[in-house]
Design a protein around this motif. Structure first.
Motif, PDB file in Angstrom:
ATOM      1  N   LEU A 103       0.868  -1.168   0.000  1.00 12.88           N
ATOM      2  CA  LEU A 103       0.000   0.000   0.000  1.00 12.88           C
ATOM      3  C   LEU A 103       0.908   1.222   0.000  1.00 12.88           C
ATOM      4  N   PHE A 104       0.613   2.192  -0.866  1.00 13.42           N
ATOM      5  CA  PHE A 104       1.393   3.425  -0.910  1.00 13.42           C
ATOM      6  C   PHE A 104       0.456   4.616  -0.906  1.00 13.42           C
ATOM      7  N   LEU A 105       0.879   5.667  -0.241  1.00 15.03           N
ATOM      8  CA  LEU A 105       0.105   6.900  -0.235  1.00 15.03           C
ATOM      9  C   LEU A 105       0.054   7.460  -1.655  1.00 15.03           C
ATOM     10  N   PRO A 106      -1.062   8.044  -2.062  1.00 14.90           N
ATOM     11  CA  PRO A 106      -1.191   8.548  -3.435  1.00 14.90           C
ATOM     12  C   PRO A 106      -0.068   9.504  -3.851  1.00 14.90           C
ATOM     13  N   ARG A 107       0.439  10.306  -2.936  1.00 13.99           N
ATOM     14  CA  ARG A 107       1.508  11.247  -3.297  1.00 13.99           C
ATOM     15  C   ARG A 107       2.804  10.516  -3.688  1.00 13.99           C
ATOM     16  N   ALA A 108       2.906   9.222  -3.367  1.00 17.01           N
ATOM     17  CA  ALA A 108       4.101   8.445  -3.700  1.00 17.01           C
ATOM     18  C   ALA A 108       3.938   7.664  -5.009  1.00 17.01           C
ATOM     19  N   TRP A 109       2.769   7.710  -5.608  1.00 18.05           N
ATOM     20  CA  TRP A 109       2.511   6.948  -6.828  1.00 18.05           C
ATOM     21  C   TRP A 109       3.260   7.550  -8.011  1.00 18.05           C
ATOM     22  N   GLY A 110       3.640   6.695  -8.949  1.00 16.70           N
ATOM     23  CA  GLY A 110       4.226   7.163 -10.198  1.00 16.70           C
ATOM     24  C   GLY A 110       5.711   7.472 -10.160  1.00 16.70           C
ATOM     25  N   HIS A 111       6.394   7.103  -9.089  1.00 19.20           N
ATOM     26  CA  HIS A 111       7.822   7.386  -8.948  1.00 19.20           C
ATOM     27  C   HIS A 111       8.680   6.120  -8.919  1.00 19.20           C
ATOM     28  N   GLY A 112       8.051   4.957  -9.049  1.00 18.47           N
ATOM     29  CA  GLY A 112       8.790   3.705  -9.012  1.00 18.47           C
ATOM     30  C   GLY A 112       9.121   3.217  -7.614  1.00 18.47           C
ATOM     31  N   TYR A 113       8.555   3.851  -6.591  1.00 22.40           N
ATOM     32  CA  TYR A 113       8.847   3.451  -5.208  1.00 22.40           C
ATOM     33  C   TYR A 113       8.332   2.050  -4.895  1.00 22.40           C
ATOM     34  N   ALA A 114       7.152   1.715  -5.400  1.00 22.13           N
ATOM     35  CA  ALA A 114       6.588   0.386  -5.105  1.00 22.13           C
ATOM     36  C   ALA A 114       7.488  -0.707  -5.676  1.00 22.13           C
ATOM     37  N   ALA A 115       7.947  -0.536  -6.904  1.00 16.85           N
ATOM     38  CA  ALA A 115       8.824  -1.550  -7.507  1.00 16.85           C
ATOM     39  C   ALA A 115      10.129  -1.658  -6.721  1.00 16.85           C
ATOM     40  N   GLU A 116      10.691  -0.538  -6.353  1.00 12.90           N
ATOM     41  CA  GLU A 116      11.954  -0.526  -5.603  1.00 12.90           C
ATOM     42  C   GLU A 116      11.796  -1.181  -4.232  1.00 12.90           C
ATOM     43  N   ALA A 117      10.721  -0.834  -3.538  1.00 10.68           N
ATOM     44  CA  ALA A 117      10.502  -1.369  -2.194  1.00 10.68           C
ATOM     45  C   ALA A 117      10.138  -2.853  -2.236  1.00 10.68           C
ATOM     46  N   CYS A 118       9.273  -3.248  -3.154  1.00  4.31           N
ATOM     47  CA  CYS A 118       8.886  -4.663  -3.254  1.00  4.31           C
ATOM     48  C   CYS A 118      10.087  -5.527  -3.637  1.00  4.31           C
ATOM     49  N   ALA A 119      10.908  -5.052  -4.564  1.00  2.00           N
ATOM     50  CA  ALA A 119      12.096  -5.814  -4.960  1.00  2.00           C
ATOM     51  C   ALA A 119      13.028  -6.001  -3.765  1.00  2.00           C
ATOM     52  N   ALA A 120      13.199  -4.960  -2.961  1.00  2.00           N
ATOM     53  CA  ALA A 120      14.061  -5.068  -1.774  1.00  2.00           C
ATOM     54  C   ALA A 120      13.474  -6.042  -0.753  1.00  2.00           C
ATOM     55  N   ALA A 121      12.161  -6.001  -0.558  1.00  2.00           N
ATOM     56  CA  ALA A 121      11.517  -6.919   0.385  1.00  2.00           C
ATOM     57  C   ALA A 121      11.632  -8.360  -0.102  1.00  2.00           C
ATOM     58  N   LEU A 122      11.476  -8.569  -1.399  1.00  2.00           N
ATOM     59  CA  LEU A 122      11.607  -9.921  -1.953  1.00  2.00           C
ATOM     60  C   LEU A 122      13.049 -10.415  -1.857  1.00  2.00           C
ATOM     61  N   ASP A 123      14.020  -9.535  -2.070  1.00  2.00           N
ATOM     62  CA  ASP A 123      15.427  -9.913  -1.890  1.00  2.00           C
ATOM     63  C   ASP A 123      15.688 -10.320  -0.442  1.00  2.00           C
ATOM     64  N   TRP A 124      15.137  -9.559   0.503  1.00  3.47           N
ATOM     65  CA  TRP A 124      15.279  -9.887   1.922  1.00  3.47           C
ATOM     66  C   TRP A 124      14.681 -11.265   2.201  1.00  3.47           C
ATOM     67  N   LEU A 125      13.480 -11.505   1.668  1.00  5.94           N
ATOM     68  CA  LEU A 125      12.817 -12.790   1.876  1.00  5.94           C
ATOM     69  C   LEU A 125      13.658 -13.933   1.305  1.00  5.94           C
ATOM     70  N   ASP A 126      14.246 -13.716   0.127  1.00  4.14           N
ATOM     71  CA  ASP A 126      15.101 -14.740  -0.476  1.00  4.14           C
ATOM     72  C   ASP A 126      16.288 -15.075   0.423  1.00  4.14           C
ATOM     73  N   ASP A 127      16.782 -14.073   1.151  1.00  7.57           N
ATOM     74  CA  ASP A 127      17.914 -14.309   2.059  1.00  7.57           C
ATOM     75  C   ASP A 127      17.500 -15.056   3.321  1.00  7.57           C
ATOM     76  N   VAL A 128      16.357 -14.671   3.907  1.00  9.79           N
ATOM     77  CA  VAL A 128      15.972 -15.260   5.200  1.00  9.79           C
ATOM     78  C   VAL A 128      15.163 -16.545   5.063  1.00  9.79           C
ATOM     79  N   LEU A 129      14.471 -16.710   3.951  1.00 13.82           N
ATOM     80  CA  LEU A 129      13.696 -17.924   3.694  1.00 13.82           C
ATOM     81  C   LEU A 129      13.978 -18.400   2.269  1.00 13.82           C
ATOM     82  N   PRO A 130      15.200 -18.866   2.013  1.00 12.25           N
ATOM     83  CA  PRO A 130      15.532 -19.288   0.653  1.00 12.25           C
ATOM     84  C   PRO A 130      14.615 -20.413   0.181  1.00 12.25           C
ATOM     85  N   GLY A 131      14.313 -20.374  -1.100  1.00 16.49           N
ATOM     86  CA  GLY A 131      13.484 -21.418  -1.687  1.00 16.49           C
ATOM     87  C   GLY A 131      11.998 -21.182  -1.567  1.00 16.49           C
ATOM     88  N   GLU A 132      11.586 -20.023  -1.068  1.00 18.57           N
ATOM     89  CA  GLU A 132      10.150 -19.736  -0.894  1.00 18.57           C
ATOM     90  C   GLU A 132       9.546 -19.130  -2.156  1.00 18.57           C
TER      91      GLU A 132
END
Length: 180
Positions: A103-132
């Protein structure tokens, strides 16, 4: 609802080029109220919650549970990333898998923040729970979310109707394959 096993929470803040993903703090409460009460944010999520109820019921430190990241830009919350495992899911193909939400505040839309943040969260998940593997569900009418899912490597598993709208369930295979 958010069972990520023995993952230490909150993790050390995760920095990206522009953002920091971190656990929530009391200073985020007003932004959480704004996020949860926003009609724009909840267009494809069944509508916003009443602001007065949110303000009354939201804890001083909101959403402090494993898998709930605050997305911080220059010291202020602009969104939330959610990684949670639901033992029961609306779709059998997703039951027991880690589910990505955001979920992102409307003022943050259209800047690529969601892609950047989701990619970082998924990278973190890959490190702590590999194979998920990870699933993501969105309404097909939410074209921004559909584009983000594709950008993050999710592929369609199925479409279904729920909440009076067509839904899309995507799967991101594990970054590290499970041992045979």
């Amino acid at each position: 609802m958010s069972d990520l096993g023995s993952v230490v929470w909150p993790p050390a803040p995760i920095g990206t080029t522009r953002l920091v993903l971190r656990g929530s703090a009391a200073r985020d409460r007003a932004a959480f109220v704004e996020l949860l009460a926003s009609p724009e944010v909840h267009t494809y999520l069944g509508g916003p919650q009443p602001r007065d109820r949110i303000e009354r019921e939201l804890p001083v430190v909101p959403e402090r549970w494993p898998g709930s990241f605050v997305v911080d830009l220059d010291g202020a919350m602009i969104g939330q990333i959610l990684l949670r495992r639901a033992p029961e899911h609306l779709r059998p193909a997703a039951a027991g898998l880690v589910d990505l939400g955001y979920l992102f505040l409307p003022r943050a839309w259209g800047h690529g923040y969601a892609a950047e943040a989701c990619a970082a969260a998924l990278d973190w998940l890959d490190d702590v729970l590999p194979g998920e593997p990870v699933v993501l569900t969105t309404q097909t009418a939410n074209s921004g979310s559909m584009r983000l899912a594709a950008k993050l490597g999710f592929t369609e598993v199925e479409r279904f109707r729920a909440w009076d709208a067509e839904q899309w369930l995507g799967l991101r295979p594990p970054a590290t394959p499970l041992p045979a």
